[in-house]
Design a protein around this motif. Structure first.
Motif, mmCIF file in Angstrom:
data_model
loop_
_atom_site.group_PDB
_atom_site.id
_atom_site.type_symbol
_atom_site.label_atom_id
_atom_site.label_comp_id
_atom_site.label_asym_id
_atom_site.label_seq_id
_atom_site.Cartn_x
_atom_site.Cartn_y
_atom_site.Cartn_z
ATOM 1 N N LEU A 71 49.083 36.174 98.968
ATOM 2 C CA LEU A 71 50.497 36.061 99.344
ATOM 3 C C LEU A 71 51.335 35.530 98.191
ATOM 4 O O LEU A 71 52.467 35.964 97.985
ATOM 5 N N PHE A 72 50.765 34.602 97.439
ATOM 6 C CA PHE A 72 51.523 34.063 96.302
ATOM 7 C C PHE A 72 51.813 35.169 95.289
ATOM 8 O O PHE A 72 52.924 35.291 94.782
ATOM 9 N N PHE A 73 50.808 36.002 95.059
ATOM 10 C CA PHE A 73 51.010 37.116 94.138
ATOM 11 C C PHE A 73 52.081 38.071 94.665
ATOM 12 O O PHE A 73 52.942 38.546 93.926
ATOM 13 N N MET A 74 52.031 38.288 95.993
ATOM 14 C CA MET A 74 53.033 39.168 96.603
ATOM 15 C C MET A 74 54.432 38.589 96.414
ATOM 16 O O MET A 74 55.383 39.305 96.102
ATOM 17 N N MET A 75 54.540 37.278 96.605
ATOM 18 C CA MET A 75 55.842 36.637 96.463
ATOM 19 C C MET A 75 56.370 36.811 95.036
ATOM 20 O O MET A 75 57.531 37.158 94.831
ATOM 21 N N LEU A 76 55.480 36.596 94.072
ATOM 22 C CA LEU A 76 55.914 36.740 92.682
ATOM 23 C C LEU A 76 56.373 38.164 92.393
ATOM 24 O O LEU A 76 57.355 38.377 91.680
ATOM 25 N N SER A 77 55.683 39.148 92.976
ATOM 26 C CA SER A 77 56.060 40.519 92.656
ATOM 27 C C SER A 77 57.403 40.900 93.285
ATOM 28 O O SER A 77 58.107 41.751 92.753
ATOM 29 N N THR A 78 57.776 40.229 94.390
ATOM 30 C CA THR A 78 59.097 40.555 94.958
ATOM 31 C C THR A 78 60.235 39.991 94.103
ATOM 32 O O THR A 78 61.382 40.367 94.292
ATOM 33 N N MET A 79 59.900 39.107 93.170
ATOM 34 C CA MET A 79 60.942 38.605 92.273
ATOM 35 C C MET A 79 61.525 39.733 91.429
ATOM 36 O O MET A 79 62.650 39.641 90.950
ATOM 37 N N MET A 80 60.726 40.791 91.237
ATOM 38 C CA MET A 80 61.171 41.899 90.408
ATOM 39 C C MET A 80 62.070 42.868 91.179
ATOM 40 O O MET A 80 62.710 43.717 90.589
ATOM 41 N N LEU A 81 62.063 42.762 92.498
ATOM 42 C CA LEU A 81 62.793 43.733 93.313
ATOM 43 C C LEU A 81 64.295 43.461 93.259
ATOM 44 O O LEU A 81 64.733 42.377 93.598
ATOM 45 N N PRO A 82 65.083 44.447 92.835
ATOM 46 C CA PRO A 82 66.519 44.200 92.803
ATOM 47 C C PRO A 82 67.083 44.109 94.217
ATOM 48 O O PRO A 82 66.633 44.821 95.122
ATOM 49 N N SER A 83 68.048 43.237 94.395
ATOM 50 C CA SER A 83 68.560 42.973 95.741
ATOM 51 C C SER A 83 69.300 44.176 96.323
ATOM 52 O O SER A 83 69.516 44.234 97.525
ATOM 53 N N GLN A 84 69.663 45.133 95.479
ATOM 54 C CA GLN A 84 70.409 46.289 95.990
ATOM 55 C C GLN A 84 69.637 47.054 97.054
ATOM 56 O O GLN A 84 70.220 47.607 97.974
ATOM 57 N N VAL A 85 68.312 47.099 96.898
ATOM 58 C CA VAL A 85 67.512 47.901 97.819
ATOM 59 C C VAL A 85 67.612 47.347 99.240
ATOM 60 O O VAL A 85 67.617 48.088 100.209
ATOM 61 N N LEU A 94 70.170 45.459 100.237
ATOM 62 C CA LEU A 94 71.578 45.120 100.490
ATOM 63 C C LEU A 94 72.151 45.825 101.732
ATOM 64 O O LEU A 94 72.716 45.187 102.620
ATOM 65 N N ILE A 95 72.006 47.137 101.779
ATOM 66 C CA ILE A 95 72.693 47.896 102.823
ATOM 67 C C ILE A 95 72.106 47.661 104.210
ATOM 68 O O ILE A 95 72.851 47.371 105.140
ATOM 69 N N PRO A 96 70.764 47.724 104.367
ATOM 70 C CA PRO A 96 70.228 47.400 105.701
ATOM 71 C C PRO A 96 70.586 45.974 106.133
ATOM 72 O O PRO A 96 70.865 45.748 107.312
ATOM 73 N N THR A 97 70.582 45.038 105.186
ATOM 74 C CA THR A 97 70.936 43.667 105.545
ATOM 75 C C THR A 97 72.376 43.607 106.043
ATOM 76 O O THR A 97 72.668 42.966 107.062
ATOM 77 N N ALA A 108 59.512 39.057 105.599
ATOM 78 C CA ALA A 108 59.548 40.109 106.625
ATOM 79 C C ALA A 108 60.984 40.512 106.953
ATOM 80 O O ALA A 108 61.308 41.699 107.028
ATOM 81 N N ILE A 109 61.866 39.506 107.133
ATOM 82 C CA ILE A 109 63.227 39.804 107.604
ATOM 83 C C ILE A 109 64.132 40.280 106.482
ATOM 84 O O ILE A 109 64.928 41.189 106.663
ATOM 85 N N TRP A 110 64.042 39.685 105.318
ATOM 86 C CA TRP A 110 65.015 39.993 104.266
ATOM 87 C C TRP A 110 64.476 40.886 103.158
ATOM 88 O O TRP A 110 65.211 41.247 102.273
ATOM 89 N N THR A 111 63.171 41.189 103.186
ATOM 90 C CA THR A 111 62.663 42.066 102.131
ATOM 91 C C THR A 111 61.987 43.303 102.695
ATOM 92 O O THR A 111 62.453 44.421 102.511
ATOM 93 N N ILE A 161 62.104 49.068 104.337
ATOM 94 C CA ILE A 161 61.728 50.217 105.171
ATOM 95 C C ILE A 161 62.992 50.879 105.726
ATOM 96 O O ILE A 161 63.158 52.099 105.670
ATOM 97 N N ALA A 162 63.914 50.044 106.237
ATOM 98 C CA ALA A 162 65.161 50.588 106.791
ATOM 99 C C ALA A 162 65.932 51.373 105.742
ATOM 100 O O ALA A 162 66.454 52.461 106.010
ATOM 101 N N SER A 163 65.958 50.819 104.521
ATOM 102 C CA SER A 163 66.705 51.477 103.452
ATOM 103 C C SER A 163 66.117 52.850 103.141
ATOM 104 O O SER A 163 66.838 53.815 102.888
#
Lengths: 298, 307
Positions: A129-143, A145-148, B33-36, B41-43
């Motif tokens: 999980l820690f590795f997964m968390m680190l890899s999400t640091m690379m994900l741009p928030s735009q992806v 953004l819209i569903p959120t 789960a909620i914010w990433t 998936i939705a996007s």
């Protein structure tokens, strides 16, 4: 040994005679050059700030004189009062302060808890999980953004502060990583001793880790403060009524209405920058500390 | 008897630790789960739909992608954004590094210099953007005044198609102090023996810089390069506040184009595809940087401890 190269000894003698060539002198000359370079750079890098202060204290007519005067004549302190009153500035300040305060509380709480799990507790799945968390640091928030945005709209939270506050109560990878790095430097034997004394993991967290980790808590709080105080994008998409605006949005609206009154605009933007500058001067040590912790210590 | 009780207590404690691990990690797990994960998936689903947030989403398959390929502004905005990144990231790295090396020497007033250079990098956002718009004003602005001291007649900057993007790159240099602080931390970690050894070998200042400092700093430079590329490809506020993408789309950053499609034209499906394109673009560039790093990033552990 005694037979030295004649040309070399001649050169050495010349060097000794010429004070510029002695090592000490060279060191002093070097220092002077470094100072000159640094001072010139500093003048250029601080000039924009001096310029905005100067502009903010000018009469409307004096703003456009060319070549510009650095010292305004007369000095119009009123600009700051006008900039403050022409807009519901107090309202914006209150909104921004609210959002920022909740964000700091949320981030400190969530990130420190997660960081505790990733640094002081042994549980299956932790490293994956820690590795997964680190890899999400690379994900741009735009992806995301819209569903959120659509989610918040469905919840009816658009045009409230909730979209700017609620997500902060979930751990953010970068700050979690920062806090984990700090927690790792505290000897693990302290936890073990506490456990033998019957401490629960929560009391280890609150009674040992938290008090010892003040610097990293302060560093994260400062980073969160800065990010939220300066944030423009999230308020722009979520807040629509002008009485809900933050300072950043208010300033933008100000630009639309008073596009030509540069003196008032600079006064307003200086007022927005002031808390950041003050915080910077008082908490410099912690700014640096944050960098040192992230400085990839391992 | 006693030892059995002890092992029982130990395993109970271990079980407790497992459970607590998950509980303490919950703020991140839920957040993930909620914010990433959920939004990702939705996007992906929205990308295949036409959705204006008023009428329900309509499945259009590859329609958005086809339109995206035909949209000339997509390629244009990618080009603008890339140019900005290519100019501002290396400039910021070089200047930041030089500054950090100067500030790593033992001179008086070090703290004041560090503070002065670092200060602007914490002032970002709208207030700073407004300040720079004023600075780049062609007739009354500070920038052209400074140029005139050197006998240069400055261009119209933000009003000139050719100079608007360079102006924003110059503005980005104001934040050079942020990188400088990170390099400083790195420089202080270089063992002095390395410099002493180089001096014994007769290395001068330049040789020491290129054979000791730069190789030892390469992991930090690499980190800054990756972060810089990721960050500058997402630039938005400057383009929105200072130039509104103009003149003639000269500063139409990709994020600005995306913002307009999503929140001005309410084309959520199309904007979702745009977001994914940006994601893959960033991914490709980052992978490229990572691949190249094998050639120039030096990790101490790799050589000393074997592979």
């Amino acid at each position: 040994m005694s037979i030295s190269n004649p040309t070399q000894s001649a050169r050495t003698q010349k060097r000794l005679r010429n004070p510029l060539h002695s090592k000490r002198m060279r060191g002093i000359m070097g220092a002077i050059i470094v100072h000159l370079v640094l001072l010139t750079g500093l003048v250029f890098i601080l000039m924009p700030l001096a310029w905005s202060i100067s502009t903010s204290l000018k009469e409307p007519g004096a703003v456009f004189t060319y070549p510009p005067e650095w010292i305004p004549r007369p000095v119009v302190w009123r600009n700051y009062i006008d900039a403050w009153t022409v807009l519901p500035f107090f309202r914006y300040l209150w909104n921004t302060t609210m959002i920022t305060t909740f964000s700091i509380v949320g981030r400190l709480l969530a990130c420190s808890l997660a960081a505790f799990a990733f640094s002081r507790l042994r549980w299956p799945g932790r490293d994956v999980l820690f590795f997964m968390m680190l890899s999400t640091m690379m994900l741009p928030s735009q992806v995301t953004l819209i569903p959120t945005f659509i989610l918040f709209r469905k919840l009816g939270w658009v045009n409230t502060f909730l979209p700017l506050i609620i997500p902060k109560f979930f751990a953010e990878p970068f700050f979690t990583f920062l806090m984990r790095q700090f927690f790792m430097t505290i000897p693990i034997q302290m936890d073990e001793a506490a456990r033998i004394d019957g401490c629960t993991n929560f009391s280890i967290f609150s009674k040992i880790i938290m008090p010892l980790s003040k610097p990293v808590f302060i560093a994260v709080a400062i980073f969160v403060f800065n990010a939220n105080w300066n944030d423009f994008f999230a308020p722009l998409i979520y807040l629509h009524d002008s009485d809900k605006f933050t300072l950043a949005l208010g300033l933008r609206a100000f630009q639309g209405q008073f596009g030509t009154e540069w003196n008032l605009m600079m006064a307003a933007s200086n007022l927005v920058l002031l808390p950041v500058v003050l915080l910077f001067f008082f908490a410099q040590k912690y700014f640096m500390q944050g960098v040192v912790i992230t400085g990839l210590k391992g | 008897m006693n030892s059995r009780r002890a092992t029982g207590r130990r395993s109970r404690l271990m079980f407790r630790e497992h459970i607590d691990g998950w509980i303490f990690a919950l703020p991140w797990l839920l957040g993930f789960a909620i914010w990433t994960l959920g939004p990702m998936i939705a996007s992906l689903i929205f990308a295949f739909t036409d959705y204006d947030m008023v009428t329900p989403p309509r499945w259009i398959g590859m329609g958005n992608l086809r339109e995206l390929i035909r949209d000339p502004l997509i390629v244009h905005s990618l080009k603008v954004t890339t140019l900005y990144a290519v100019a501002s990231v290396p400039l910021n790295i070089c200047l930041g590094l030089i500054l950090a090396m100067l500030l790593n020497s033992k001179i008086r007033g070090l703290r004041w210099y560090r503070t002065g250079y670092y200060l602007p990098s914490v002032l970002s956002g709208v207030a700073a953007a407004l300040l720079w718009r004023w600075i780049f004003s062609p007739d009354f602005g500070l920038f052209n005044l400074v140029l005139s001291w050197f006998g240069i007649k400055g261009p119209a900057w933000l009003a000139d198609e050719r100079w608007a993007l360079p102006a924003l790159v110059i503005m980005s240099l104001w934040g050079v102090g942020g990188g400088m602080i990170i390099y400083l931390a790195g420089l202080q970690g270089i063992p002095t023996e390395l410099y002493e050894a180089a001096e014994v070998d007769g290395a001068g200042l330049l040789a020491k810089t290129f054979h000791v400092t730069i190789p030892m700093m390469s992991p930090v430079i690499f980190y800054q390069l990756v972060m810089g590329v990721i960050g500058s490809l997402q630039v938005f506020t400057q383009g929105y506040i200072i130039t509104a993408g103009g003149p003639h789309n000269a500063t139409l950053f990709y994020m600005l184009h995306l913002y307009r499609n999503a929140f001005e034209y309410f084309r959520m499906g199309y904007a979702s595809v745009m977001a994914w394109v940006l994601f893959f673009y960033i991914l490709i560039l980052t992978l490229f940087v990572f691949k190249s790093s094998a050639a120039w990033v030096y990790y101490e552990g790799q050589l000393r401890g074997g592979r």
